[in-house]
Design an enzyme around this catalytic site. Structure first.
Site, PDB file in Angstrom:
ATOM      1  N   GLU A  70     -74.744 -15.168 -18.071  1.00  0.00           N
ATOM      2  CA  GLU A  70     -75.265 -16.523 -17.992  1.00  0.00           C
ATOM      3  C   GLU A  70     -76.597 -16.558 -17.247  1.00  0.00           C
ATOM      4  O   GLU A  70     -77.525 -17.286 -17.625  1.00  0.00           O
ATOM      5  CB  GLU A  70     -74.268 -17.444 -17.288  1.00  0.00           C
ATOM      6  N   PRO A 281     -67.944  -0.627 -15.382  1.00  0.00           N
ATOM      7  CA  PRO A 281     -67.047  -1.537 -14.652  1.00  0.00           C
ATOM      8  C   PRO A 281     -67.599  -2.944 -14.586  1.00  0.00           C
ATOM      9  O   PRO A 281     -68.812  -3.173 -14.677  1.00  0.00           O
ATOM     10  CB  PRO A 281     -66.978  -0.906 -13.258  1.00  0.00           C
ATOM     11  N   ARG A 282     -66.692  -3.893 -14.410  1.00  0.00           N
ATOM     12  CA  ARG A 282     -67.075  -5.294 -14.296  1.00  0.00           C
ATOM     13  C   ARG A 282     -67.932  -5.516 -13.059  1.00  0.00           C
ATOM     14  O   ARG A 282     -68.896  -6.278 -13.081  1.00  0.00           O
ATOM     15  CB  ARG A 282     -65.806  -6.163 -14.223  1.00  0.00           C
TER      16      ARG A 282
END
Length: 305
Positions: A70, A281-282
């Protein structure tokens, strides 16, 4: 005020009361996230609406994004605002550390950054009172009741950019309890820009005023990385490094899932000896733990790398 609006206001009052009650628990949760490295080590007060920067004089436009995707989608719009309105102060808030670590180096000079306040009455009122934005640009699906209703009371213009709602959220928001609240929140916006025609239909079904919906396409397709500020390996260099090797990527994984991915890598390696497994990874700090785990496995000889 219609029946749906009255029900929406009732649900909002219940939400506001509950957010007062759980505020102490949310503060404890934030401290726990800080211990785990999920919050900035020195800027936690920002999450409670307490600023760490001085508000410059003049009009201010607030962009609010949650995570990296975003935030990156907001950057092209921010750059256009800087280009056409150099007199305008711009503030970008993000929630996640991963978004901050990348986006902070992509922002135009002079754009301010803060971590977004949690949606409690005290935190949101403190944030809005201090920054006093003239307009707020929310990204994708950030429909936080205290934020939206407090902004509306203060006469702050609201816009929803790259607006989307997942099917799961759409079904949840269409339920009898939440539908009046979502309808009330959407009525406070002056502009909604959905990322697709189908998303526009979803927002209309949720009773967003049709005249405020304007389709402009997905902002993520116009995102550009500034290579002078971030050292991204070019696609050509990556192709040279990988050659014709088989590549498998596990993207945006959460803690604990790397064990499954490494197990799959070990099995696939027996079939494709030149396999390259890329684990994304996040959260970036999780990557260090995965790298150490891979090094330990290599030392023990328990995984083919």
């Amino acid at each position: 005020m219609g029946v749906v609006a009255r029900k929406g206001m009732l649900v909002y009052k219940i939400y506001r009361a509950l957010s007062y009650v759980v505020s102490p628990l949310l503060q404890i949760h934030l401290r726990w996230r800080k211990i785990r490295g999920l919050e900035h080590p020195t800027r936690l007060p920002e999450r409670l609406g307490r600023p760490s920067l001085t508000r410059p004089p003049g009009p201010l436009l607030w962009f609010h994004a949650v995570s990296l995707g975003e935030g990156m989608a907001a950057i092209p719009v921010i750059k256009e605002c800087v280009k056409w309105r150099p007199d305008l102060n711009i503030l970008l808030t993000t929630t996640t550390m991963s978004a901050f670590e990348v986006i902070i180096n992509q922002l135009p000079t002079g754009v301010l950054h803060q971590f977004s306040p949690i949606d409690t009455p005290a935190a949101m009122d403190a944030f809005l009172d201090y920054w006093n934005p003239n307009a707020i640009m929310l990204l994708e699906s950030e429909l936080w009741p205290n934020l939206i209703m407090a902004s509306s009371r203060k006469g702050i213009l609201l816009a929803l950019l790259n607006a989307r709602v997942s099917m799961k959220s759409f079904k949840l928001w269409s339920a009898p309890v939440l539908f009046p609240l979502i309808s009330l929140l959407l009525s406070k916006f002056s502009l909604i820009i959905p990322l697709s025609s189908m998303q526009a239909i979803h927002f209309q079904l949720l009773q967003a005023p049709p005249f405020i919906i304007n389709f402009a396409g997905d902002l993520k397709y116009v995102v550009e990385y500034d290579a002078s500020k971030e050292q991204f390996r070019s696609i050509d260099d990556l192709k040279v490094q990988l050659g014709h090797r088989k590549v498998w990527m596990a993207s945006s994984i959460h803690r604990g899932e790397e064990e499954v991915m490494l197990g799959v890598h070990k099995v696939l390696k027996q079939v494709y000896p030149d396999l390259v497994t890329i684990i994304v990874p996040r959260y970036p700090q999780h990557g260090k733990d995965i790298a150490q785990e891979c090094r330990n496995c290599r030392k023990k000889g328990s995984m083919l790398l």
